[in-house]
Design a protein around this motif. Structure first.
Motif, PDB file in Angstrom:
ATOM      1  N   ARG A 576       0.830  -1.208   0.000  1.00  0.00           N
ATOM      2  CA  ARG A 576       0.000   0.000   0.000  1.00  0.00           C
ATOM      3  C   ARG A 576       0.864   1.257   0.000  1.00  0.00           C
ATOM      4  O   ARG A 576       0.526   2.267  -0.620  1.00  0.00           O
ATOM      5  CB  ARG A 576      -0.941  -0.033   1.207  1.00  0.00           C
ATOM      6  CG  ARG A 576      -2.071  -1.050   1.023  1.00  0.00           C
ATOM      7  CD  ARG A 576      -2.993  -1.109   2.200  1.00  0.00           C
ATOM      8  NE  ARG A 576      -4.168  -1.923   1.888  1.00  0.00           N
ATOM      9  CZ  ARG A 576      -4.842  -2.644   2.763  1.00  0.00           C
ATOM     10  NH1 ARG A 576      -4.460  -2.651   4.038  1.00  0.00           N
ATOM     11  NH2 ARG A 576      -5.893  -3.349   2.384  1.00  0.00           N
ATOM     12  N   GLU A 577       1.976   1.197   0.689  1.00  0.00           N
ATOM     13  CA  GLU A 577       2.906   2.321   0.719  1.00  0.00           C
ATOM     14  C   GLU A 577       3.456   2.605  -0.678  1.00  0.00           C
ATOM     15  O   GLU A 577       3.527   3.761  -1.114  1.00  0.00           O
ATOM     16  CB  GLU A 577       4.042   1.980   1.683  1.00  0.00           C
ATOM     17  CG  GLU A 577       5.110   3.049   1.829  1.00  0.00           C
ATOM     18  CD  GLU A 577       6.221   2.586   2.764  1.00  0.00           C
ATOM     19  OE1 GLU A 577       7.401   2.842   2.440  1.00  0.00           O
ATOM     20  OE2 GLU A 577       5.913   1.967   3.796  1.00  0.00           O
ATOM     21  N   LEU A 578       3.843   1.548  -1.412  1.00  0.00           N
ATOM     22  CA  LEU A 578       4.391   1.716  -2.759  1.00  0.00           C
ATOM     23  C   LEU A 578       3.324   2.205  -3.734  1.00  0.00           C
ATOM     24  O   LEU A 578       3.580   3.098  -4.556  1.00  0.00           O
ATOM     25  CB  LEU A 578       4.972   0.387  -3.255  1.00  0.00           C
ATOM     26  CG  LEU A 578       6.260  -0.092  -2.564  1.00  0.00           C
ATOM     27  CD1 LEU A 578       6.614  -1.501  -3.005  1.00  0.00           C
ATOM     28  CD2 LEU A 578       7.416   0.863  -2.870  1.00  0.00           C
ATOM     29  N   LEU A 579       2.123   1.640  -3.658  1.00  0.00           N
ATOM     30  CA  LEU A 579       1.056   2.031  -4.577  1.00  0.00           C
ATOM     31  C   LEU A 579       0.625   3.476  -4.359  1.00  0.00           C
ATOM     32  O   LEU A 579       0.129   4.131  -5.285  1.00  0.00           O
ATOM     33  CB  LEU A 579      -0.147   1.091  -4.414  1.00  0.00           C
ATOM     34  CG  LEU A 579       0.096  -0.368  -4.823  1.00  0.00           C
ATOM     35  CD1 LEU A 579      -1.104  -1.237  -4.456  1.00  0.00           C
ATOM     36  CD2 LEU A 579       0.379  -0.462  -6.323  1.00  0.00           C
ATOM     37  N   ALA A 580       0.844   3.996  -3.168  1.00  0.00           N
ATOM     38  CA  ALA A 580       0.480   5.385  -2.873  1.00  0.00           C
ATOM     39  C   ALA A 580       1.518   6.374  -3.375  1.00  0.00           C
ATOM     40  O   ALA A 580       1.276   7.579  -3.401  1.00  0.00           O
ATOM     41  CB  ALA A 580       0.279   5.556  -1.363  1.00  0.00           C
ATOM     42  N   LEU A 581       2.690   5.917  -3.812  1.00  0.00           N
ATOM     43  CA  LEU A 581       3.780   6.841  -4.184  1.00  0.00           C
ATOM     44  C   LEU A 581       3.473   7.722  -5.394  1.00  0.00           C
ATOM     45  O   LEU A 581       3.875   8.906  -5.385  1.00  0.00           O
ATOM     46  CB  LEU A 581       5.075   6.055  -4.374  1.00  0.00           C
ATOM     47  CG  LEU A 581       5.750   5.601  -3.065  1.00  0.00           C
ATOM     48  CD1 LEU A 581       6.989   4.787  -3.350  1.00  0.00           C
ATOM     49  CD2 LEU A 581       6.059   6.774  -2.164  1.00  0.00           C
ATOM     50  N   PRO A 582       2.974   7.278  -6.547  1.00  0.00           N
ATOM     51  CA  PRO A 582       2.474   5.938  -6.839  1.00  0.00           C
ATOM     52  C   PRO A 582       3.489   5.126  -7.647  1.00  0.00           C
ATOM     53  O   PRO A 582       4.195   5.652  -8.494  1.00  0.00           O
ATOM     54  CB  PRO A 582       1.250   6.231  -7.691  1.00  0.00           C
ATOM     55  CG  PRO A 582       1.623   7.462  -8.457  1.00  0.00           C
ATOM     56  CD  PRO A 582       2.560   8.251  -7.579  1.00  0.00           C
ATOM     57  N   VAL A 583       3.540   3.832  -7.374  1.00  0.00           N
ATOM     58  CA  VAL A 583       4.272   2.866  -8.194  1.00  0.00           C
ATOM     59  C   VAL A 583       3.238   1.970  -8.848  1.00  0.00           C
ATOM     60  O   VAL A 583       2.273   1.553  -8.201  1.00  0.00           O
ATOM     61  CB  VAL A 583       5.241   2.030  -7.333  1.00  0.00           C
ATOM     62  CG1 VAL A 583       5.936   0.972  -8.190  1.00  0.00           C
ATOM     63  CG2 VAL A 583       6.269   2.923  -6.662  1.00  0.00           C
ATOM     64  N   GLN A 584       3.410   1.692 -10.129  1.00  0.00           N
ATOM     65  CA  GLN A 584       2.453   0.851 -10.829  1.00  0.00           C
ATOM     66  C   GLN A 584       2.562  -0.601 -10.353  1.00  0.00           C
ATOM     67  O   GLN A 584       3.668  -1.100 -10.118  1.00  0.00           O
ATOM     68  CB  GLN A 584       2.681   0.916 -12.336  1.00  0.00           C
ATOM     69  CG  GLN A 584       2.454   2.287 -12.941  1.00  0.00           C
ATOM     70  CD  GLN A 584       1.053   2.798 -12.657  1.00  0.00           C
ATOM     71  OE1 GLN A 584       0.055   2.108 -12.883  1.00  0.00           O
ATOM     72  NE2 GLN A 584       0.972   4.027 -12.138  1.00  0.00           N
ATOM     73  N   PRO A 585       1.430  -1.310 -10.199  1.00  0.00           N
ATOM     74  CA  PRO A 585       1.466  -2.700  -9.704  1.00  0.00           C
ATOM     75  C   PRO A 585       2.440  -3.616 -10.443  1.00  0.00           C
ATOM     76  O   PRO A 585       3.161  -4.381  -9.782  1.00  0.00           O
ATOM     77  CB  PRO A 585       0.006  -3.155  -9.849  1.00  0.00           C
ATOM     78  CG  PRO A 585      -0.785  -1.895  -9.685  1.00  0.00           C
ATOM     79  CD  PRO A 585       0.033  -0.827 -10.353  1.00  0.00           C
ATOM     80  N   PRO A 586       2.531  -3.577 -11.800  1.00  0.00           N
ATOM     81  CA  PRO A 586       3.472  -4.490 -12.467  1.00  0.00           C
ATOM     82  C   PRO A 586       4.943  -4.205 -12.172  1.00  0.00           C
ATOM     83  O   PRO A 586       5.801  -5.031 -12.494  1.00  0.00           O
ATOM     84  CB  PRO A 586       3.173  -4.266 -13.957  1.00  0.00           C
ATOM     85  CG  PRO A 586       1.779  -3.742 -14.002  1.00  0.00           C
ATOM     86  CD  PRO A 586       1.672  -2.887 -12.781  1.00  0.00           C
ATOM     87  N   ASP A 587       5.223  -3.050 -11.554  1.00  0.00           N
ATOM     88  CA  ASP A 587       6.608  -2.716 -11.202  1.00  0.00           C
ATOM     89  C   ASP A 587       7.002  -3.252  -9.835  1.00  0.00           C
ATOM     90  O   ASP A 587       8.123  -3.020  -9.373  1.00  0.00           O
ATOM     91  CB  ASP A 587       6.811  -1.196 -11.218  1.00  0.00           C
ATOM     92  CG  ASP A 587       6.754  -0.617 -12.622  1.00  0.00           C
ATOM     93  OD1 ASP A 587       7.095  -1.354 -13.561  1.00  0.00           O
ATOM     94  OD2 ASP A 587       6.375   0.554 -12.761  1.00  0.00           O
ATOM     95  N   ILE A 588       6.067  -3.966  -9.184  1.00  0.00           N
ATOM     96  CA  ILE A 588       6.323  -4.532  -7.860  1.00  0.00           C
ATOM     97  C   ILE A 588       6.258  -6.049  -7.965  1.00  0.00           C
ATOM     98  O   ILE A 588       5.379  -6.606  -8.610  1.00  0.00           O
ATOM     99  CB  ILE A 588       5.276  -4.057  -6.835  1.00  0.00           C
ATOM    100  CG1 ILE A 588       5.162  -2.530  -6.829  1.00  0.00           C
ATOM    101  CG2 ILE A 588       5.601  -4.582  -5.444  1.00  0.00           C
ATOM    102  CD1 ILE A 588       3.972  -2.008  -6.046  1.00  0.00           C
ATOM    103  N   CYS A 589       7.188  -6.724  -7.306  1.00  0.00           N
ATOM    104  CA  CYS A 589       7.169  -8.178  -7.297  1.00  0.00           C
ATOM    105  C   CYS A 589       7.417  -8.700  -5.886  1.00  0.00           C
ATOM    106  O   CYS A 589       8.267  -8.183  -5.166  1.00  0.00           O
ATOM    107  CB  CYS A 589       8.212  -8.758  -8.254  1.00  0.00           C
ATOM    108  SG  CYS A 589       8.223 -10.571  -8.323  1.00  0.00           S
ATOM    109  N   ILE A 590       6.662  -9.735  -5.523  1.00  0.00           N
ATOM    110  CA  ILE A 590       6.856 -10.430  -4.250  1.00  0.00           C
ATOM    111  C   ILE A 590       7.427 -11.800  -4.571  1.00  0.00           C
ATOM    112  O   ILE A 590       6.934 -12.508  -5.458  1.00  0.00           O
ATOM    113  CB  ILE A 590       5.523 -10.587  -3.495  1.00  0.00           C
ATOM    114  CG1 ILE A 590       4.847  -9.217  -3.331  1.00  0.00           C
ATOM    115  CG2 ILE A 590       5.745 -11.253  -2.141  1.00  0.00           C
ATOM    116  CD1 ILE A 590       3.395  -9.318  -2.928  1.00  0.00           C
TER     117      ILE A 590
END
Length: 681
Positions: A576-590
């Protein structure tokens, strides 16, 4: 005819401007490339320290910044921005040709118009005024100058007292100067650092010559077609498609008398070099319409990613480059041979091994079916053993524990039973297919289907894989080009290339600069491997001296939780912190260590209302929505702006290379940010 070039800084600026303005920039660039001397370009001089800098009008409110010398026919686009910001940027830049290296350098100016001298964020104070140690005190001004350090910055370099000081000020140096300093700081010899710098002909320095200098071409690209230009603009972040470091360019363009091996740490551009090498071979070495180049790697996912990237790199050469993972190559050979077998995965194979152990009579030395599977893959298939007599005397290099002759006979019985069960079912494991394909090509002396083979992630290839690879292209100049990093070995065991018929003596190179991750992430990831030794893919120890990154960012965030269920909350909080920056979902990986852990995380994140997309055997397109989630194995070869890694607090075996290498691979997929959630402890 005029030469048009574009700087990497222009692509960075282009990426940040509104899309409607980007369309106008594209229209302008088409006119600019066709005739940069046209009156419609509207050059306007500005009050700048550098008299060669001009501004060009793009719409009513935006301006492009062009470098155009008084003589020659070179026009270089270096920036684009809103009018006021573009003017301010141009007034603080000066473009010089370095007198020693011949490279074109962009220097930042201060308010007085002099070269801005970067200073450390926090000055390192020597313990004693008399002893004022400096990081580069062993080198003279002339030696540092010869490495590409601008003369105006020499005093700043001489005053550097620690690596943290270097980190603080390196961003203010030209890229090649930063790399030279980091190389020295990381333990490389002066001679080694200097050998990686391309020295140009600077007898008559001018921008026309400097723009074609190998070191300049890592930051500027000469545009020779509209198609190439549009491709660059469509994916400006993919700088690997345009800019190569001189060291990388040498590896790509050189002729080799036989196989060439390139090693390097995570993020050093090995796959980039391999892709450019495949294109180079197709365009300039093996140019017949019938010549085919094979690009192979270990995993299907990575092969798919490479296939897509090659399509954008060079469409003409691409038509003769075949991309296939090594198991896919084996299946192709098997079917061309007229054999019909279906693949069997490792889980089903273990059931076959249990059945084989039951069918074999007598007392067995081991009760774990995984032992027989590994013995079969790493000894029998690797050496092409087909009978008991050969197995009884076979070397078991890399296998744990001794296996005396009396114990080998019952093991062989289990292996025979397993092969019989597979034959009756019409199935093979992928390692069996690889070995069968290699044996078929060796026995029938089939003509090679390819003129050359480029191998990525070569550290994961088994001895049987190398047997097959050696059969795929005729031995000779430029036949095999392999890249890899033993620190990232998460599949097979160490092999010695020379024992597999792959001789790379005198043709081994190493890349040192990490272009993907920040230095903070690189240092943390490398710390995972402390105390372990790694090979250079040919039986010699691999060192990490000189391995460094020029990018900087936040320190990795490491948190500790008691259980896997407790890991969910901090993971969701970070998302949620990253998405609020905003960072696009496909740029995040778990990344999770297993399919079981991945599935549990996916359910929890989905329940939290966040978009999630699990990575499976087929990679999603960049346009598909959702935060990426995959196992350590599945994300190998990929990269993301931000990584969240969930793992065990400590590996089961602290000296197990594979477990620690898996975590190293997962951490080094990150470009900008890394959070590690350790479970247990």
């Amino acid at each position: 005819m005029p030469t048009v070039a574009i700087a990497d800084s222009f692509f960075e600026a282009f990426e940040t401007i509104p899309r409607k303005v980007q369309r106008k920039v594209r229209e302008f660039l088409t006119r600019f490339r066709e005739d940069p001397r046209s009156r419609s370009i509207n050059y306007e001089p500005i009050q700048s320290v550098d008299p060669h800098v001009r501004t060009v009008r793009i719409g009513d409110d935006y301006r492009g910044i062009v470098l155009h010398p008084d003589e020659g026919e070179v026009y270089v686009l270096v920036w684009v921005d809103h009018h006021d910001e573009a003017m301010a940027w141009a007034k603080r830049k000066r473009f010089d040709i370095h007198p020693r290296t011949g490279a074109l350098q962009c220097l930042t100016l201060d308010d007085r118009g002099a070269v801005a001298i970067p200073t450390p964020a926090v000055q390192s104070v020597p313990a004693s005024p008399k002893a004022a140690p400096t990081l580069f005190g062993d080198y003279s001004r002339e030696q540092l100058f010869a490495l590409g350090i601008p003369e105006a910055l020499l005093n700043a370099v001489i005053d550097i007292r620690s690596e943290s000081d270097l980190d603080s000020i390196a961003q203010g140096f030209p890229a090649e100067a930063s790399e030279a300093l980091y190389g020295l700081a990381a333990g490389m010899s002066y001679e080694a650092v200097k050998s990686e710098i391309s020295l140009g002909n600077v007898a008559t320095p001018n921008i026309e010559a400097a723009i074609r200098h190998p070191d300049t071409l890592r930051r500027f690209v000469i545009v020779d077609s509209d198609a190439a230009l549009q491709g660059m603009l469509d994916a400006p972040l993919a700088k690997w498609r345009v800019f190569l470091h001189p060291t990388q360019r040498k590896l790509v363009d050189r002729d080799y008398n036989g196989p060439c091996k390139v090693t390097g740490g995570a993020g050093t551009g090995k796959t980039v070099v391999a892709m450019h090498r495949a294109v180079h071979l197709a365009k300039t070495v093996f140019t017949s319409a019938q010549d085919r180049i094979l690009f192979t790697t270990f995993t299907k996912n990575l092969a798919e990613a490479i296939d897509a990237n090659l399509n954008e790199l060079d469409a003409t050469a691409r038509s003769r480059i075949v991309v296939r993972n090594i198991h896919g190559v084996a299946v192709e050979v098997i079917r061309q041979a007229g054999l019909r077998f279906e693949p069997i995965d490792s889980e089903d194979a273990l059931e076959y091994w249990r059945e084989a152990m039951t069918a074999a009579s007598g007392t067995l030395p081991y009760t774990d079916p995984a032992f027989y599977a590994a013995e079969f893959d790493e000894v029998i298939l690797a050496q092409g053993i087909s009978d008991l007599s050969a197995y009884l005397v076979a070397k078991r290099t890399g296998r744990k524990g001794q296996l005396p002759r009396p114990s080998r006979e019952p093991v062989w019985k289990v292996i025979e039973q397993f092969q019989s069960i597979c034959d009756q079912a019409g199935r093979m494991t992928y390692p069996m297919m690889v070995a069968k394909a290699a044996s078929y090509l060796e026995q029938h002396r089939m003509p090679s289907a390819y003129r050359a083979v480029v191998i990525d992630e070569s550290q994961d290839m088994t001895a049987a894989d190398w047997r097959l690879i050696r059969c795929l292209a005729p031995s000779g100049p430029n036949d095999l080009f392999l890249v890899g990093d033993a620190h990232q070995r998460i599949y097979g065991r160490p092999i010695v290339l020379s024992r597999c018929g792959i001789l790379v003596t005198g043709r081994s190179k190493r890349l040192r600069i990490n272009y993907r991750t920040t230095e903070e992430i690189r240092r943390w990831a490398c710390g995972l491997l402390d105390g372990l030794s790694f090979d250079d893919l040919d039986g010699q120890p691999e060192r990490q001296d000189g391995y460094t990154s020029l990018m900087h960012g936040d320190q990795p965030r490491v948190i500790q939780v008691a259980s896997w269920s407790a890991a969910v909350e901090p993971v969701i909080e970070r998302l949620r912190e990253l998405l609020a920056l905003p960072v696009q979902p496909p740029d995040i990986c778990i990344a999770a260590p297993s399919n079981k852990r991945r599935t549990a995380l996916a359910k929890a994140i989905d329940s939290a209302g966040l978009p999630i997309l699990e990575l499976d055997k087929t990679l999603p397109k960049d346009s598909q929505p959702g935060i990426r989630l995959g196992t350590f194995h599945r994300i190998k070869g990929l990269e993301f702006r931000h990584m969240i890694v969930v793992c065990e607090d400590q590996p089961v075996d602290p000296m197990d290379h594979r477990e620690r290498s898996q975590l190293f691979v997962a951490a080094t997929r990150a470009r900008d940010g890394l959070m590690v959630c350790r479970v247990g402890g």
